[in-house]
Design an enzyme around this catalytic site. Sequence first.
Site, mmCIF file in Angstrom:
data_model
loop_
_atom_site.group_PDB
_atom_site.id
_atom_site.type_symbol
_atom_site.label_atom_id
_atom_site.label_comp_id
_atom_site.label_asym_id
_atom_site.label_seq_id
_atom_site.Cartn_x
_atom_site.Cartn_y
_atom_site.Cartn_z
ATOM 1 N N HIS A 215 29.141 36.067 -11.484
ATOM 2 C CA HIS A 215 30.698 36.680 -11.480
ATOM 3 C C HIS A 215 30.651 37.957 -10.936
ATOM 4 C CE1 HIS A 215 34.258 38.194 -12.914
ATOM 5 N NE2 HIS A 215 34.542 37.188 -13.388
ATOM 6 N N HIS B 153 26.849 34.719 -15.287
ATOM 7 C CA HIS B 153 27.935 34.779 -16.127
ATOM 8 C C HIS B 153 28.054 33.413 -16.615
ATOM 9 C CE1 HIS B 153 31.826 35.591 -17.518
ATOM 10 N NE2 HIS B 153 32.495 34.533 -16.788
ATOM 11 N N ARG C 82 34.461 32.083 -7.267
ATOM 12 C CA ARG C 82 33.309 33.187 -7.675
ATOM 13 C C ARG C 82 32.179 33.190 -6.724
ATOM 14 N NH1 ARG C 82 34.137 32.839 -14.214
ATOM 15 N NH2 ARG C 82 36.202 33.979 -14.007
ATOM 16 N N GLN D 107 26.479 30.267 -12.359
ATOM 17 C CA GLN D 107 27.609 31.093 -11.725
ATOM 18 C C GLN D 107 27.392 32.692 -11.820
ATOM 19 O OE1 GLN D 107 31.977 31.269 -13.503
ATOM 20 N NE2 GLN D 107 31.788 30.122 -11.389
ATOM 21 N N LEU E 114 31.390 42.503 -18.623
ATOM 22 C CA LEU E 114 32.386 41.743 -17.698
ATOM 23 C C LEU E 114 33.609 42.474 -17.489
ATOM 24 C CD1 LEU E 114 33.102 38.906 -16.016
ATOM 25 C CD2 LEU E 114 34.318 38.464 -18.004
ATOM 26 N N GLU F 181 38.492 38.598 -14.393
ATOM 27 C CA GLU F 181 39.074 38.313 -12.992
ATOM 28 C C GLU F 181 40.416 38.541 -13.150
ATOM 29 O OE1 GLU F 181 37.174 34.795 -11.266
ATOM 30 O OE2 GLU F 181 39.145 33.980 -10.931
ATOM 31 N N PHE G 162 44.723 33.121 -11.085
ATOM 32 C CA PHE G 162 43.207 33.321 -11.374
ATOM 33 C C PHE G 162 42.427 32.707 -10.211
ATOM 34 C CE2 PHE G 162 39.983 33.848 -14.681
ATOM 35 C CZ PHE G 162 40.509 34.705 -15.496
ATOM 36 N N ARG H 186 32.283 26.458 -11.277
ATOM 37 C CA ARG H 186 33.599 26.442 -12.061
ATOM 38 C C ARG H 186 34.487 27.570 -11.751
ATOM 39 N NH1 ARG H 186 34.952 29.582 -16.929
ATOM 40 N NH2 ARG H 186 33.452 31.336 -16.522
HETATM 41 C C1 LIG Z 1 32.240 37.788 -20.949
HETATM 42 C C2 LIG Z 1 32.692 36.385 -20.743
HETATM 43 C C3 LIG Z 1 33.983 36.425 -20.444
HETATM 44 C C4 LIG Z 1 34.400 34.991 -20.119
HETATM 45 N N1 LIG Z 1 35.836 34.890 -19.865
HETATM 46 C C5 LIG Z 1 36.356 33.708 -19.678
HETATM 47 C C6 LIG Z 1 37.651 33.318 -19.418
HETATM 48 O O1 LIG Z 1 38.557 34.187 -19.417
HETATM 49 N N2 LIG Z 1 38.179 32.021 -19.217
HETATM 50 C C7 LIG Z 1 37.420 30.988 -19.414
HETATM 51 O O2 LIG Z 1 37.729 29.890 -19.372
HETATM 52 N N3 LIG Z 1 35.946 30.994 -19.833
HETATM 53 C C8 LIG Z 1 35.429 32.494 -19.769
HETATM 54 N N4 LIG Z 1 33.940 32.665 -20.045
HETATM 55 C C9 LIG Z 1 33.412 31.511 -20.524
HETATM 56 C C10 LIG Z 1 33.679 30.846 -21.773
HETATM 57 O O3 LIG Z 1 33.855 31.962 -22.771
HETATM 58 C C11 LIG Z 1 32.533 30.316 -22.265
HETATM 59 O O4 LIG Z 1 31.920 29.342 -21.711
HETATM 60 C C12 LIG Z 1 32.937 29.602 -23.663
HETATM 61 O O5 LIG Z 1 33.360 30.486 -24.396
HETATM 62 C C13 LIG Z 1 31.569 29.044 -24.541
HETATM 63 O O6 LIG Z 1 31.942 28.413 -25.810
HETATM 64 P P1 LIG Z 1 31.119 27.287 -26.395
HETATM 65 O O7 LIG Z 1 32.040 27.039 -27.721
HETATM 66 O O8 LIG Z 1 30.895 26.434 -25.736
HETATM 67 O O9 LIG Z 1 29.961 28.247 -26.900
HETATM 68 P P2 LIG Z 1 29.788 29.861 -27.653
HETATM 69 O O10 LIG Z 1 30.986 30.357 -27.979
HETATM 70 O O11 LIG Z 1 28.693 30.640 -26.951
HETATM 71 O O12 LIG Z 1 29.181 29.355 -29.003
HETATM 72 C C14 LIG Z 1 27.978 28.680 -29.298
HETATM 73 C C15 LIG Z 1 27.774 28.612 -30.765
HETATM 74 O O13 LIG Z 1 26.583 27.795 -30.981
HETATM 75 C C16 LIG Z 1 25.852 28.320 -32.070
HETATM 76 N N5 LIG Z 1 24.477 28.330 -31.659
HETATM 77 C C17 LIG Z 1 23.916 28.354 -30.479
HETATM 78 N N6 LIG Z 1 22.466 28.044 -30.680
HETATM 79 C C18 LIG Z 1 22.394 27.865 -32.103
HETATM 80 C C19 LIG Z 1 21.276 27.208 -32.978
HETATM 81 N N7 LIG Z 1 20.150 27.200 -32.470
HETATM 82 N N8 LIG Z 1 21.670 26.939 -34.214
HETATM 83 C C20 LIG Z 1 22.916 26.983 -34.798
HETATM 84 N N9 LIG Z 1 23.824 27.561 -34.099
HETATM 85 C C21 LIG Z 1 23.652 27.824 -32.723
HETATM 86 C C22 LIG Z 1 26.347 29.687 -32.015
HETATM 87 O O14 LIG Z 1 26.029 30.409 -33.027
HETATM 88 C C23 LIG Z 1 27.692 29.969 -31.607
HETATM 89 O O15 LIG Z 1 28.492 29.440 -32.762
HETATM 90 C C24 LIG Z 1 33.445 33.992 -20.289
HETATM 91 C C25 LIG Z 1 32.332 33.892 -20.478
HETATM 92 C C26 LIG Z 1 31.857 35.255 -20.682
HETATM 93 C C27 LIG Z 1 30.353 35.733 -20.819
#
Ligand SMILES: Cc1cc2nc3c(=O)[nH]c(=O)nc-3n(C[C@H](O)[C@H](O)[C@H](O)COP(=O)(O)OP(=O)(O)OC[C@H]3O[C@@H](n4cnc5c(N)ncnc54)[C@H](O)[C@@H]3O)c2cc1C
Lengths: 567, 247
Positions: A233, A345, A277, A231, A243, A246, A117, A380
Amino acid sequence: MEVIRHDVVLVGGGGAGLRAAIAVAEADPELTVACLSKVYPMRSHTVSAEGGAAAVAREDDSPELHAYDTVRGSDYLADQDAVELFVEEAPIELTRLEHWGCPWSREEDGRIAVRAFGGMSVERTWFAADKTGFHMLHSLFQTSLKYENIVRLDETFVTRLLVEDGRVRGVVALDLRTGSARAVLGRAVVLATGGAGRIFPFTTNAAIKTGDGMALAYRAGVPLKDMEFVQYHPTGLPGTGILITEASRGEGGVLLNANGERYLERYVPNKMELGPRDMLARAAILEFQAERGFKGTYGPYVHLDLTHLGEAKIDERLPFVRELAIHYVGIDPVKEPIPVRPVVHYMMGGIDTDGNGATELPGLYAAGECASVSINGANRLGSNSLSECLVFGARAGRAAAAFAREVDDRNEPAVPEQARDEEGRIEALRGKSGGERIVDLRREMTSAMERGCGVFREEDEARHTLQTVAQLKGRYTDLGLEDRSRVFNTEIVSALELGHMLDVAEAVALAALERKESRGSHTRTDFPARDDENFLKHTLVRFAPQGPKLDDKPVTITRWQPEERKY
Amino acid sequence: MEEKRTIRFEVLRFRPEQDEEPVWQTYDVPCRPDWVVLDAINYIKDEIDPTLSHRWSCRMGVCGSCGMMVNGTPKLTCSAFVRDYPDPIRVAPLSNFPIVRDLVVDLESFIEKLERVKPWIIRRAEKDPALGEYLQSPEDLSNFKQYSMCINCMLCYAACPVLLHEPEFLGPAALALAFRYNQDSRDEGERQRLGVLNSPEGIWSCSYANECSEVCPKGVDPAAAIQKQKLLGFLQWARVVAPRGGA
Ligand SMILES: Cc1cc2nc3c(=O)[nH]c(=O)nc-3n(C[C@H](O)[C@H](O)[C@H](O)COP(=O)(O)OP(=O)(O)OC[C@H]3O[C@@H](n4cnc5c(N)ncnc54)[C@H](O)[C@@H]3O)c2cc1C
Ligand code: FES
């Protein structure tokens, strides 16, 4: 108004939130944890993550090397104590997920497979083909179902933190099904609400990534940290911003400009497609400026060529990339290169926390993309974020459980009134008359952010963006809404999300304006060099009624002194 | 930029606070040629009628939020292109679920069904993660991988002819997930899932119409999972339950 009480209140059902929920549930079976999420947990944005999750797995690797890559990738703005915790615990967390059923891709001998990666000096990214986030999230969600002390409140939108006497006391949330506000009280609150890519017009992020948790914490007086670091991407599909992971470069894909050149020779000759990135995103924009991009309906683009990998490898390792490209741009990557361009991203910045997810406000914790611990600093590394969700989700969950066990003070006379105030604020939005439309304010905000806080930034544009966002906040008070009903009123949700995004956008713009140097993803054309003397520090933005206030905080450096970042 | 084309959308509306029953509402939407049905619905929501409610999030076919009936067939609207449909395009909430409002259906019954099949790894003794992973060969993985691809989008429930008459039926997605765990070389919980799978709401209700597998956007093939589970279930029943019952 309905009042519910649990020991720990968790906001967010993504990777970080579900990991935190399980950590609380396992820390003490006597504790109950309410898990609030605005969508069903398996819809959370973690589901879209494709490429993989980083953790040391092989003999040629070590925690020190993973830490060094991360610190260097962060352009020395990561807190090195947090990074050291992270690299130590990431392998255990990813293995735990394996034990919970995550279908990681395997070697012939049955061990976990790892892939290359960007910015990682050896192969250490665990993957489940190219649907890593999907499999992680469903494994976590399904595993969470077996804990009776996790009480889910699905499709519940949190609008405010309740704070009294210097401690967080719970949240107010809108139950989308009934349209009623309820107070969910608890002795500790964990925010795991994800990122805020939707403050920009062109992003890989799902519609729900509106920075809610960041805004909730900010309004409760907790500072946001390093918000200027957004960031891009390098490889999103033009038009939709979907997306292309990568991992497609990790597996050997190459980037070509309109002249057919591997243009990264000019920018990151030693790393090429596996450079970090920030550098790859800048390289693409510079190619566009030099008229070496392809021209398309949705602006210039470059080519990501996977054709030499062959159908078998693409189908085994990158099936989702193939599906997405065929579907959304009508191109089969087995036969033709995929058009791609830089796209917003990930937010490196977020709610300021320590290594246990603790914020300045006692009882309030944050983890995942909404938090800034910070292991990501100014940039990141791909695949660190999913692991971060697990490591710091678990740490925040355990710390919140411990806090909830220790304090037991229900002397909170002002809380009911705060909750009723908030109920009133939500009610006032329902069918509110006013001259402004949600869609217009959102569009003006996102285009201002792209202008002033894009890949390349400079003083006047950043200032203009900051002013625009402040004006939009003024106009927000005159918002008009048409939907007067209670049941599943998504117009109210959009209005609340817009309010959150405006706060977050303002913090980003202010931080971008005030960091007068270039570091990681933050590139100031008027201050092109990194300036350690004045800016080797975290930016903090604090809420104040008259407008955001700037503050800062030192960076923790343990073992790796800042040096020039060259690849 | 290619020309926009105005397409007529007929959308089923239901607002429980004011409507006795669902009614069709018509919207004319200027669509780009590369738009999906979800883009058009979002356009309606943003520009024409903010009172329309629907669910969506990832817009890339993986979060499972945006399932609706498009011209009578269950589809992920973020992957259904407007160019593939004749005018007008009819959009309705997923069949076989109660409507909460407009295009939003009530999924609680599915969440309960999912919990009942114990979709998690069950072990007699858990291994300490510090001791490393469970080894699993690529062949072991391929035994269940396909069935782990379910995004819970509920298109298969909307298509299932059994659910139309027997709402208690556990349904394709939940049963395929039970099979997925039963087939996972790390799992030892098959016996614990036996009861629910063989219950009146379980696998034996499936009439093998195969509609579920035809509408699945992720190639999961729940119908095959159910048939294979029937065979395994029978063998297991013969092995585990029958001898004891006879003793
Ligand atoms: C397309 C894409 C691909 C990616 N690929 C990778 C990868 O290969 N490797 C990597 O390490 N990272 C990757 N990332 C980054 C990574 O996926 C995210 O940073 C990570 O999944 C975020 O997880 P989280 O649990 O913080 O938030 P999220 O998964 O976004 O979850 C947020 C949660 O909060 C809840 N929520 C939000 N606001 C409220 C509210 N007001 N009231 C109640 N609930 C709320 C939502 O319902 C949800 O359940 C990628 C990101 C994207 C966009
Ligand atoms: S919006 Fe996520 S599957 Fe369609």
